[in-house]
Motif scaffolding. Structure first.
Motif, short mmCIF file in Angstrom:
data_model
loop_
_atom_site.label_atom_id
_atom_site.label_comp_id
_atom_site.label_asym_id
_atom_site.label_seq_id
_atom_site.Cartn_x
_atom_site.Cartn_y
_atom_site.Cartn_z
N MET A 332 1.00 -1.30 -0.02
CA MET A 332 -0.08 -0.09 0.01
C MET A 332 0.95 1.27 0.11
SD MET A 332 -2.90 -0.72 2.75
CE MET A 332 -4.03 -2.37 2.52
N ALA A 333 0.34 2.23 -0.39
CA ALA A 333 1.13 3.68 -0.24
C ALA A 333 0.11 4.78 0.41
CB ALA A 333 1.12 4.05 -1.72
N VAL A 334 0.77 5.15 1.44
CA VAL A 334 0.01 6.17 2.03
C VAL A 334 0.60 7.78 1.94
CG1 VAL A 334 -0.49 4.52 4.08
CG2 VAL A 334 1.66 5.99 4.12
N SER A 335 -0.21 8.62 2.09
CA SER A 335 0.52 9.92 1.50
C SER A 335 0.56 10.80 2.85
CB SER A 335 -1.04 10.86 0.84
OG SER A 335 -2.28 10.75 1.64
N ARG A 344 -4.76 0.46 8.87
CA ARG A 344 -5.60 -0.88 9.00
C ARG A 344 -6.99 -0.26 8.77
NH1 ARG A 344 -2.74 -5.23 8.42
NH2 ARG A 344 -0.63 -5.13 9.87
N THR A 345 -7.56 0.90 8.98
CA THR A 345 -8.94 1.27 8.84
C THR A 345 -9.09 1.84 7.32
OG1 THR A 345 -8.59 3.51 9.70
CG2 THR A 345 -8.95 1.71 11.38
N LEU A 346 -8.19 1.90 6.73
CA LEU A 346 -8.30 2.82 5.53
C LEU A 346 -8.46 1.79 4.19
CD1 LEU A 346 -5.56 5.38 5.74
CD2 LEU A 346 -7.95 5.55 5.87
N ASP A 347 -9.25 2.18 3.26
CA ASP A 347 -9.29 1.43 2.00
C ASP A 347 -8.58 1.80 0.71
OD1 ASP A 347 -10.49 -0.57 0.07
OD2 ASP A 347 -12.20 0.50 -0.16
#
Length: 455
Positions: A332-335, A344-347
């Motif tokens: 995954m990639a977070v901004s 864990r709560t993000l789609d």
């Protein structure tokens, strides 16, 4: 009778050991059992020695009180044994100050290499220093590498301290502790390979110097001002070579320049649940690479806190972009750091993300060449020597400068014997040591009990 046989066997074994040592000492044959190969010359050194065609004098200056001088003297003897054209000498700088002054030497640990009218002075009596000194004697015309500074980049002249393992004797090898987020190790390795390494301040509006063979940017925490970006643009437009090593969530504004050559930093942070260093999913690890000189003979590498890259849209025909490696498909990639805490709560999309790209514009030796790695920690003191990180940077720098014939000789230094594992390797080791092996012993015990019960 049995006791006499034991005594004869022990005496024979002792005689064989003594004879083997005497023969080895007389013939010069040595057996190096250290993991790091501390007491033998590498294949690279042997290749350099084979190219020597005229007499070479190697003079080393030491202090008898320094326990490190003994390995240096043994190494000098090994050079002399491997190449008959080499003559070595060693002087205690305190008892032979006139010899040191005549050769312009001030500090202990200095080694002077002379071949004809050429003289090369190196700091150190280790294999890396001496072999690279010989290499520079045989190959004139070193390269000049500039590291940008003043934008919050990692320090090129980071501090280093010396320590010893607690409880070890005074004659044991020291351990050198580098500042974690500095570039001191990388600078030393480049200098030992014959390159000139300098800092470059572009904020003044001055252009990149004409003698720059390569410009390196490592983890800028501040945005490059327009003057710095314009200097880089002009340098690249003239066929310059650039290595950009970024970090998660920031690119220092370099995306404005890199996108012109087809590489777009995403200013995010890659989290790889499929393969990562130890238990840190924000440090993706990979051993799968696109076939290229940069990835030649490259073992497993890892990238703590890396951002992802993508190829620019509508890429011009004269620009060629290649992805060298990516994260696994379970990434995954977070901004933002806030998204990382709520991961864990993000789609978020789960997919593979590109971590290193190279770009070439034009043809011939004057073509523009750029290499971009989403992580700058790969070159930091803390991680440079781990796994294949050092070889990755060595290959990348050699490819950018068209210096594929440069010497690639990692330092043979003592390091604590640590085992570095990825998460998948850790799981496999856990299953073997805590489940499979105890289970086999349990089954064996049950089998023995069952056989005895039926007997």
């Amino acid at each position: 009778m049995n006791q006499r046989y034991i005594y004869l066997t022990a005496a024979l074994a002792l005689t064989v050991v003594v004879l083997v040592n005497l023969i080895g000492q007389a013939s010069g044959v040595r057996l190096d059992t250290t993991r790091e190969g501390l007491y033998s010359l590498s294949r690279v050194s042997d290749d350099i020695l084979a190219r020597i065609t005229e007499p070479v004098e190697i003079t080393h200056f030491y202090i008898a009180a320094d326990p490190r001088f003994r390995p240096a003297l043994e190494l000098l003897a090994e050079y002399e044994r491997r190449q008959p054209l080499i003559t070595t000498r060693a002087y205690d700088i305190n008892t032979h100050p006139s010899v040191a002054r005549s050769m312009g030497v001030t500090f202990q640990g200095t080694t002077v290499i002379k071949m004809g009218d050429r003289v090369e002075e190196v700091s150190g009596g280790d294999e890396v220093s001496i072999t690279n000194g010989l290499y520079r004697m045989l190959n004139t015309g070193g390269r000049t590498i500039y590291f940008t500074a003043g934008h919050g980049e990692y320090d090129l002249y980071s501090t280093v301290s010396e320590d010893h393992l607690e409880g070890e004797g005074e004659h044991d090898r020291p351990i050198f502790i580098h500042e974690a987020r500095g570039l001191g190790k990388l600078r030393e390795q480049l200098e030992l390979m014959g390159h000139s390494v300098e800092e470059l301040f572009l904020q003044t509006g001055q252009p990149v110097p004409d003698d720059a063979d390569l410009v390196v940017v490592v983890s800028p925490s501040e945005v490059f001002p327009p003057e710095s970006l314009n200097a880089l643009r002009n340098y690249l437009a003239g066929g310059g070579k650039l290595l950009a090593m970024l970090d998660g969530f920031r690119d220092g504004g370099l995306g404005q320049v890199l996108s012109d050559y087809g590489i777009v930093p995403q200013n995010d942070l890659v989290v790889d649940f499929g393969n990562h260093f130890w238990n840190d999913a924000t440090a993706p690890a990979t051993g799968r690479y696109t076939r290229h000189p940069v990835t030649e003979r490259l073992p497993l590498t890892f990238y703590p806190g890396t951002q992802s890259l993508r190829v620019a849209d509508n890429l011009p025909d004269h620009i060629n972009v290649t992805t060298l490696f990516s994260s696994t498909a379970r990434s995954m990639a977070v901004s933002s750091p806030e998204q990382l805490e709520q991961l864990r709560t993000l789609d978020l999309p789960v997919q593979s993300y590109d971590l290193m790209m190279i770009s070439e514009a034009g043809t011939g030796s004057d073509r523009t060449k750029i290499a971009v790695i989403g992580d700058g920690d790969v070159g930091a003191n803390e991680y440079l020597s781990l796994m294949g990180n050092q070889r990755l940077l060595s290959n990348t720098i050699n490819w950018l400068m068209g210096a594929d014939d440069r010497l690639d000789l990692p330092a043979a230094t003592y390091e604590l014997p640590l085992v570095n594992l990825t998460n998948s390797q850790m799981r496999f080791t856990f299953l073997i040591t805590t489940a499979l092996m105890p289970g086999l012993f349990l089954l064996a015990g049950i089998g023995v009990w069952w056989v005895r019960r039926r007997a």
